[in-house]
Design a protein around this motif. Structure first.
Motif, PDB file in Angstrom:
ATOM      1  N   ALA A 336      11.004  35.600 -44.224  1.00 37.46           N
ATOM      2  CA  ALA A 336      12.105  36.418 -44.204  1.00 37.46           C
ATOM      3  C   ALA A 336      11.584  37.605 -43.285  1.00 37.46           C
ATOM      4  CB  ALA A 336      12.442  36.938 -45.508  1.00 37.46           C
ATOM      5  N   GLY A 337      10.300  37.723 -42.877  1.00 34.72           N
ATOM      6  CA  GLY A 337      10.013  38.803 -41.803  1.00 34.72           C
ATOM      7  C   GLY A 337       8.974  39.860 -42.758  1.00 34.72           C
ATOM      8  N   VAL A 338       8.548  39.493 -43.900  1.00 33.91           N
ATOM      9  CA  VAL A 338       7.534  40.560 -44.429  1.00 33.91           C
ATOM     10  C   VAL A 338       6.083  40.342 -43.981  1.00 33.91           C
ATOM     11  CG1 VAL A 338       6.572  41.364 -46.586  1.00 33.91           C
ATOM     12  CG2 VAL A 338       9.094  40.953 -46.608  1.00 33.91           C
ATOM     13  N   ASP A 339       5.648  41.175 -43.360  1.00 32.70           N
ATOM     14  CA  ASP A 339       4.024  41.320 -43.072  1.00 32.70           C
ATOM     15  C   ASP A 339       3.183  41.601 -44.272  1.00 32.70           C
ATOM     16  OD1 ASP A 339       1.435  41.484 -42.235  1.00 32.70           O
ATOM     17  OD2 ASP A 339       2.024  42.410 -40.287  1.00 32.70           O
ATOM     18  N   LEU A 340       2.756  40.478 -45.250  1.00 34.77           N
ATOM     19  CA  LEU A 340       2.265  40.727 -46.388  1.00 34.77           C
ATOM     20  C   LEU A 340       0.769  41.132 -46.087  1.00 34.77           C
ATOM     21  CD1 LEU A 340       2.973  37.279 -48.027  1.00 34.77           C
ATOM     22  CD2 LEU A 340       4.004  39.633 -48.800  1.00 34.77           C
ATOM     23  N   ASP A 341      -0.071  41.120 -45.217  1.00 35.48           N
ATOM     24  CA  ASP A 341      -1.418  41.582 -44.823  1.00 35.48           C
ATOM     25  C   ASP A 341      -1.099  43.021 -44.557  1.00 35.48           C
ATOM     26  OD1 ASP A 341      -2.490  39.257 -45.102  1.00 35.48           O
ATOM     27  OD2 ASP A 341      -2.487  38.913 -42.746  1.00 35.48           O
ATOM     28  N   GLU A 342       0.008  43.458 -43.983  1.00 29.27           N
ATOM     29  CA  GLU A 342       0.238  44.925 -43.700  1.00 29.27           C
ATOM     30  C   GLU A 342       0.647  45.537 -44.785  1.00 29.27           C
ATOM     31  OE1 GLU A 342       2.781  46.472 -40.335  1.00 29.27           O
ATOM     32  OE2 GLU A 342       4.118  46.688 -41.953  1.00 29.27           O
ATOM     33  N   VAL A 343       1.257  45.079 -45.695  1.00 28.46           N
ATOM     34  CA  VAL A 343       1.842  45.472 -47.071  1.00 28.46           C
ATOM     35  C   VAL A 343       0.537  45.719 -48.091  1.00 28.46           C
ATOM     36  CG1 VAL A 343       2.764  45.093 -49.266  1.00 28.46           C
ATOM     37  CG2 VAL A 343       3.982  44.385 -47.265  1.00 28.46           C
ATOM     38  N   PHE A 344      -0.537  44.949 -48.061  1.00 30.62           N
ATOM     39  CA  PHE A 344      -1.575  45.163 -48.828  1.00 30.62           C
ATOM     40  C   PHE A 344      -2.403  46.309 -48.380  1.00 30.62           C
ATOM     41  CE2 PHE A 344      -0.577  40.771 -50.166  1.00 30.62           C
ATOM     42  CZ  PHE A 344       0.163  40.979 -51.215  1.00 30.62           C
ATOM     43  N   VAL A 345      -2.676  46.489 -46.964  1.00 30.36           N
ATOM     44  CA  VAL A 345      -3.318  47.416 -46.394  1.00 30.36           C
ATOM     45  C   VAL A 345      -2.656  48.726 -46.864  1.00 30.36           C
ATOM     46  CG1 VAL A 345      -3.933  48.639 -44.186  1.00 30.36           C
ATOM     47  CG2 VAL A 345      -4.474  45.933 -44.609  1.00 30.36           C
ATOM     48  N   GLN A 346      -1.595  48.869 -46.621  1.00 27.26           N
ATOM     49  CA  GLN A 346      -0.647  50.059 -46.695  1.00 27.26           C
ATOM     50  C   GLN A 346      -0.806  50.436 -48.377  1.00 27.26           C
ATOM     51  OE1 GLN A 346       3.205  50.381 -45.305  1.00 27.26           O
ATOM     52  NE2 GLN A 346       3.784  51.549 -46.833  1.00 27.26           N
ATOM     53  N   LEU A 347      -0.623  49.454 -49.172  1.00 32.01           N
ATOM     54  CA  LEU A 347      -0.700  49.794 -50.579  1.00 32.01           C
ATOM     55  C   LEU A 347      -2.117  50.346 -50.929  1.00 32.01           C
ATOM     56  CD1 LEU A 347       1.052  46.759 -52.195  1.00 32.01           C
ATOM     57  CD2 LEU A 347       2.039  49.486 -52.121  1.00 32.01           C
ATOM     58  N   GLU A 348      -3.385  49.584 -50.483  1.00 36.99           N
ATOM     59  CA  GLU A 348      -4.426  50.309 -50.789  1.00 36.99           C
ATOM     60  C   GLU A 348      -4.763  51.805 -50.255  1.00 36.99           C
ATOM     61  OE1 GLU A 348      -8.839  49.489 -48.947  1.00 36.99           O
ATOM     62  OE2 GLU A 348      -8.247  47.811 -50.300  1.00 36.99           O
ATOM     63  N   ARG A 349      -4.311  52.053 -49.214  1.00 35.51           N
ATOM     64  CA  ARG A 349      -4.346  53.196 -48.427  1.00 35.51           C
ATOM     65  C   ARG A 349      -3.692  54.410 -49.450  1.00 35.51           C
ATOM     66  NH1 ARG A 349      -2.361  52.139 -44.139  1.00 35.51           N
ATOM     67  NH2 ARG A 349      -0.540  52.911 -44.289  1.00 35.51           N
ATOM     68  N   GLU A 350      -2.494  54.030 -49.817  1.00 34.37           N
ATOM     69  CA  GLU A 350      -1.508  54.990 -50.384  1.00 34.37           C
ATOM     70  C   GLU A 350      -2.215  54.973 -51.762  1.00 34.37           C
ATOM     71  OE1 GLU A 350       2.856  53.893 -48.315  1.00 34.37           O
ATOM     72  OE2 GLU A 350       2.347  53.181 -50.402  1.00 34.37           O
ATOM     73  N   GLY A 351      -2.755  53.995 -52.433  1.00 30.65           N
ATOM     74  CA  GLY A 351      -3.367  54.080 -53.800  1.00 30.65           C
ATOM     75  C   GLY A 351      -4.346  55.022 -53.880  1.00 30.65           C
ATOM     76  N   VAL A 352      -5.316  55.080 -52.711  1.00 30.25           N
ATOM     77  CA  VAL A 352      -6.500  55.920 -52.761  1.00 30.25           C
ATOM     78  C   VAL A 352      -5.795  57.383 -52.492  1.00 30.25           C
ATOM     79  CG1 VAL A 352      -8.626  56.746 -51.542  1.00 30.25           C
ATOM     80  CG2 VAL A 352      -8.119  54.155 -51.868  1.00 30.25           C
ATOM     81  N   ASP A 353      -4.853  57.396 -51.612  1.00 29.92           N
ATOM     82  CA  ASP A 353      -4.341  58.713 -51.182  1.00 29.92           C
ATOM     83  C   ASP A 353      -3.409  59.510 -52.595  1.00 29.92           C
ATOM     84  OD1 ASP A 353      -5.265  58.483 -48.600  1.00 29.92           O
ATOM     85  OD2 ASP A 353      -3.035  58.149 -47.831  1.00 29.92           O
ATOM     86  N   LYS A 354      -2.805  58.537 -53.249  1.00 32.61           N
ATOM     87  CA  LYS A 354      -2.409  59.267 -54.362  1.00 32.61           C
ATOM     88  C   LYS A 354      -3.261  59.834 -55.304  1.00 32.61           C
ATOM     89  CE  LYS A 354       0.656  57.894 -58.389  1.00 32.61           C
ATOM     90  NZ  LYS A 354       1.403  56.955 -58.830  1.00 32.61           N
ATOM     91  N   PHE A 355      -4.478  59.003 -55.544  1.00 32.59           N
ATOM     92  CA  PHE A 355      -5.333  59.615 -56.454  1.00 32.59           C
ATOM     93  C   PHE A 355      -6.284  60.771 -56.069  1.00 32.59           C
ATOM     94  CE2 PHE A 355      -6.081  55.331 -58.995  1.00 32.59           C
ATOM     95  CZ  PHE A 355      -4.905  55.621 -59.794  1.00 32.59           C
ATOM     96  N   GLU A 356      -6.342  60.856 -54.748  1.00 30.58           N
ATOM     97  CA  GLU A 356      -6.981  61.989 -53.992  1.00 30.58           C
ATOM     98  C   GLU A 356      -6.108  63.221 -54.222  1.00 30.58           C
ATOM     99  OE1 GLU A 356      -8.110  61.295 -49.931  1.00 30.58           O
ATOM    100  OE2 GLU A 356     -10.001  60.064 -50.504  1.00 30.58           O
ATOM    101  N   ALA A 357      -4.665  62.976 -53.938  1.00 30.50           N
ATOM    102  CA  ALA A 357      -3.916  64.124 -54.170  1.00 30.50           C
ATOM    103  C   ALA A 357      -3.662  64.569 -55.773  1.00 30.50           C
ATOM    104  CB  ALA A 357      -2.538  63.552 -53.658  1.00 30.50           C
TER     105      ALA A 357
END
Length: 378
Positions: A336-357
């Motif tokens: 369908a056009g979802v780049d899953l590798d990109e999704v998981f990289v983004q989620l890890e980065r956002e997860g760390v950023d959320k806890f840092e914030a």
């Protein structure tokens, strides 16, 4: 007090029910003990966001903040003292569960400073420090599954310390986490530690996967894409469970674990985290009902815990034997056009950023409270 039938059925199906929340009010009021007695809660998880919320509400911490201000403590020292005191007290509440389950449950988790998520050496040093400060056998040290976190997990396990690996989003990273755990057990054995006393869970995040992928599916907008909304999170977890079975539960790669198990080692159980449903169109117990299987943990926000107590259903094992079906969901997402590798990289980065914030907000709020307390004494 009688246990809730729905949650008792969940426990009987092999799911350890943990609460994803902690506060001093919850401990001192007896609420945590009540949840153990009536809701089958056998563990507690915390994170920087939870502590930030706890310290910003009410007055349970006022007296301790005033005392710490009088001692000249800075925000980092105050936060360390306050959070470890809460976790130690929660460990004591859950100590009977720890004893009755042989150390499998009755666990309380505390996370290393999220600012160290990409620094293995600082992560290891603080993990050892927190382990010593809390000084309870039923503690878990939470370490994020970043690239830097993997060697830290191995090192901390090697010191004989039990670890909750957090912020796992992808199956490839989960495989690496299991490898880091097994490497740590080997090191612990060489170091003379009793493997039977070392436990670990691997926290695989669920709802955040659907939240991110659903946004992308909505943007794509085709009928095929829209039909896949709300399926990725469960499929991802089911693929992870198949990997768990492969390594720890009689699969093709279980020989390494079996060798360590003969020396007393425990399996690293998968833990389903981020199980609060964020989309009101989905069942509010989706990430519980669809993720039932032996030797798993589900850490629930209180809202989800109560929803399952009220109307949750256990329909048997909904994890085992579902890998082929789950893999097809992933194939359809990619088609369908979802780049899953990109999704998981983004989620890890956002997860760390959320806890840092959240940690940053906690430091700012604590600094302000220390200043106010110090000014009142002058």
């Amino acid at each position: 007090m009688a246990q809730n039938e729905n949650l008792a059925a969940l426990s009987a199906a092999g799911v350890s029910v943990w609460l994803d929340d902690l506060s001093r009010d919850r401990i001192q009021s007896g609420n945590l003990a009540d949840l153990v007695a009536t809701r089958g809660v056998v563990g507690v998880t915390t994170n920087p966001s939870i502590f930030q919320a706890a310290l910003s509400v009410g007055h349970a911490y006022d007296a301790q903040v005033k005392a710490l201000a009088a001692e000249g403590a800075d925000a980092d020292a105050a936060i360390r003292t306050i959070t470890t005191d809460d976790v130690r007290a929660a460990c004591d509440v859950l100590a009977p569960v720890f004893e009755s389950t042989g150390g499998t449950d009755g666990r309380v988790s505390i996370e290393v400073d999220p600012r160290f998520a990409f620094d293995a050496d600082k992560t290891v040093a603080q993990a050892i420090e927190l382990w010593k400060i809390v000084d309870r056998k039923n503690l878990f040290i939470k370490i994020p599954a970043t690239e830097a976190g993997l060697p830290a997990i191995t090192s901390v396990i090697g010191e004989g310390i039990s670890v909750n690996v957090t912020l796992i989003f992808s199956v490839p990273r989960y495989r690496a986490v299991m490898g880091a755990y097994l490497d740590g057990l080997r090191n612990a054995k060489i170091g003379g530690h009793d493997l039977a006393k070392i436990h670990s869970v691997a926290s695989f995040f669920v709802s955040r996967v659907d939240t991110e992928i659903d946004k992308r599916l909505d943007k794509i907008g085709t009928p095929e894409a829209l039909a896949l909304r709300g399926k990725a999170g469960v499929a991802n977890a089911r693929l992870a469970y198949a990997e768990y079975q492969d390594v720890f539960d009689g699969g093709a790669h279980t020989s390494t674990y079996n060798h360590l198990a003969s020396q007393g080692a425990n399996r690293q159980r998968p833990l389903w985290a981020s199980t609060g449903v964020k989309n009101p169109d989905y069942s509010d117990t989706l990430y519980v009902t669809e993720l039932v299987g032996p030797n798993t943990v589900n850490t629930l926000p209180e809202k989800t815990l109560e929803a399952f107590a009220d109307h949750g259903e256990v329909r048997g094992d909904t994890l085992s034997g579902r890998a082929v079906e789950a893999a097809q969901v992933f194939a359809d997402l990619e088609a369908a056009g979802v780049d899953l590798d990109e999704v998981f990289v983004q989620l890890e980065r956002e997860g760390v950023d959320k806890f840092e914030a959240s940690w940053g907000e906690l430091i700012e709020a604590t600094t302000a409270e220390l200043r106010t307390a110090a000014a009142e004494d002058n």
